[in-house]
Design a protein around this motif. Structure first.
Motif: not given
Lengths: 263, 266
Positions: A68-71, B249-252
């Motif tokens: 989340y939120p790219e793939q 590993k998260s976008w955050q």
């Protein structure tokens, strides 16, 4: 609302579930646009105020954190699973070794809740179409003459001198004839759907609590029955989540079909 | 940094529930303001060493850096005498952080940053406010014995579970400030109690995978292990390592590590 809160107990029970493959009717989600999938995911995980839903399980999952939120396409199976869980009765799901209902059952349930007429043998896509059509009709009815004229203009339907009912009927007729019109109206009406859905949801909740409070008068036997009833009611499908989610899925299916047609 | 960026979902949901309960915040803040907070403030000044730029310049500088990164008002920092590596934070109006002498001695500067960032994470998420209710219940249990335990047990188990989740939020804050590798190294030191750590800093993550496998071997193992940790206020070390590893590993996390804040989708 599903009874499965994110507690040690719920984690304990859900940990026994074997990974199931994606529901056949939702497998198309893996090919959808990233932003559309993100919208669907947000419907499932956050409420209207942007707060996390108490009963969601998605945001704790590793696959969510990683994608989340790219793939979002990689997250599609988890989104589908979460949607089915919201649309199923939690007790029944637990009794089936943590297997939720199929998407077709969830859509049928949503249609039933929204009083949309569907055939016994209709598939998920047909029921979604009927649901969108019903919502568009309700949405169009709620528009003023001026707003209807604007919609008609955008769809290139000549509306000069026509009454409100006539314009609405013309738009509906165009929608039924042309899938392109159908998609355009359905997308533009999304916001109307949501307010409609929330309004109806509140009415249903009020009615149920009234019936329950009357049941208390039935004495100890009433209490015993009500305990089970309330537990079942709490565990039953979370319509305020799964109705908008099913509408979003329906729009995404429509979008993908359109892209396929264009290609 | 904002609390919602680092909060573990279970922690965020529980705090949402706390906030939705009418009067809960008020009761907790009154209990904190006139009870525990003043009590501990007196105790700190009476028994602990206050860290200033003069007496412990490096520790004080480390705190300044962490506070600037986390974006909170600087809490008072104290050192207490203990051979056990530990740290804690408390207070809502004037929060404080206390670290053990062993922690200051055994952790290098980056690792100490990690520990302080963890504590500042608690301050950022306002955990102390709600932790007060847990303290009240525990003390009521001491006062009224069996009756209180019977009445409060489900709440106590739920609050302890939340307490464990709140630690995971604070761990996220620490990892966002110092990076994952330093976080894992600090966790290894905390687990072993040793000053020097050898080998892979991610060994607790691998151990967590082994633990998960062990736990999943039978229903009995699951029940036994769940029962063992049901009353813990902190998650198990391997769980902390794994949870933070997954979050990293998260976008955050990538957004936070990258520095300047960008607009998020939510």
């Amino acid at each position: 609302m599903p009874i499965v809160f994110d507690t040690p107990l719920s984690r304990f029970f859900t940990s026994f579930r074997a990974d199931s493959s994606m529901d056949r009717d939702l497998s198309f989600l893996a090919h959808c646009d990233n932003s559309e999938l993100q919208k669907l995911c947000d419907i499932l995980t956050h409420d209207q105020n942007g707060h996390l839903r108490l009963t969601e399980h998605l945001t704790s999952k590793e696959v969510y954190l990683e994608n989340y939120p790219e793939q979002m396409q990689s997250l599609a199976p988890a989104i589908a699973d979460e949607l089915l869980r919201f649309g199923s009765n939690s007790i029944a799901t637990a009794l089936r070794y943590n297997t939720p209902d199929s998407y077709e059952t969830v859509v049928r349930r949503v249609c039933h809740q929204m009083k949309v007429k569907v055939g016994k043998y209709d598939n998920a896509a047909t029921m979604e179409h009927a649901l969108l059509e019903e919502l568009c009709e309700a949405g169009l009815k709620s528009l003023t003459l001026e707003e209807l004229r604007t919609v008609a203009d955008q769809l290139d339907i000549p509306a000069k001198g026509l009454t409100k009912q006539a314009i609405a009927a013309a738009i509906l007729a165009a929608m039924r004839i042309s899938p392109i019109f159908f998609r355009r109206v359905a997308v533009s009406m999304t916001y109307e759907f949501l307010s409609f859905v929330i309004g109806r949801g509140v009415a249903v909740v009020g009615a149920r609590s009234l019936q329950r409070s009357l049941g208390v008068l039935a004495g100890p036997l009433g209490w015993i029955i009500l305990t089970g009833w309330t537990a079942w009611d709490i565990a039953s499908p979370a319509y305020r989540v799964c109705i908008p989610a099913v509408i979003q899925v329906a729009l995404m299916r429509l979008e993908l079909q359109e892209e396929g047609r264009d290609a | 940094m904002e609390a919602r960026e680092i909060m573990h979902p279970s922690d965020a949901k529980t705090i949402q529930v706390f906030r939705s309960l009418k009067g809960f915040d008020l009761v907790a803040s009154i209990a904190l303001r006139y009870g525990y907070e003043r009590l501990y403030r007196g105790e700190n000044l009476g028994e602990l060493i206050k860290v200033t730029d003069e007496n412990f310049p490096e520790v004080a500088r480390t705190l300044h850096e962490v506070v600037a990164r986390v974006g909170i008002e600087e809490p008072r920092l104290f050192i207490y005498n203990s051979p056990q590596m530990n740290a804690y934070t408390f207070g809502n109006e004037a929060p404080f952080v206390a670290v053990s002498s062993s922690m200051v001695e055994k952790m290098d500067r980056q690792e100490l940053r990690c520990i302080l960032a963890h504590e500042c994470g608690h301050v950022l998420c306002q955990h102390s406010l709600y932790l007060t209710i847990l303290h009240i219940m525990e003390e009521a249990g001491d006062l009224f014995g069996l009756l209180s335990d019977t009445v409060f047990l489900p709440c106590l188990i739920a609050l302890r579970y939340w307490s464990r989740c709140s630690e995971l939020s604070a761990d996220r804050c620490a990892a966002a400030v110092v990076g994952e590798e330093t976080f894992q190294r600090a966790l290894l030191k905390l687990t072993s109690g040793l000053e020097k750590i050898q080998g892979d800093p991610y060994q607790l993550v691998r151990q967590a995978a082994e633990y998960e496998k062990f736990q999943g071997e039978s229903v009995w193992d699951k029940v036994q292990q769940a029962g063992r940790i049901a009353f813990n206020t902190h998650p198990q070390m391997c769980e902390r390592a794994l949870e933070t590893h997954c979050w990293c590993k998260s976008w955050q996390y990538r957004q936070l590590i990258a520095g300047p804040k960008k607009e998020t989708a939510l």
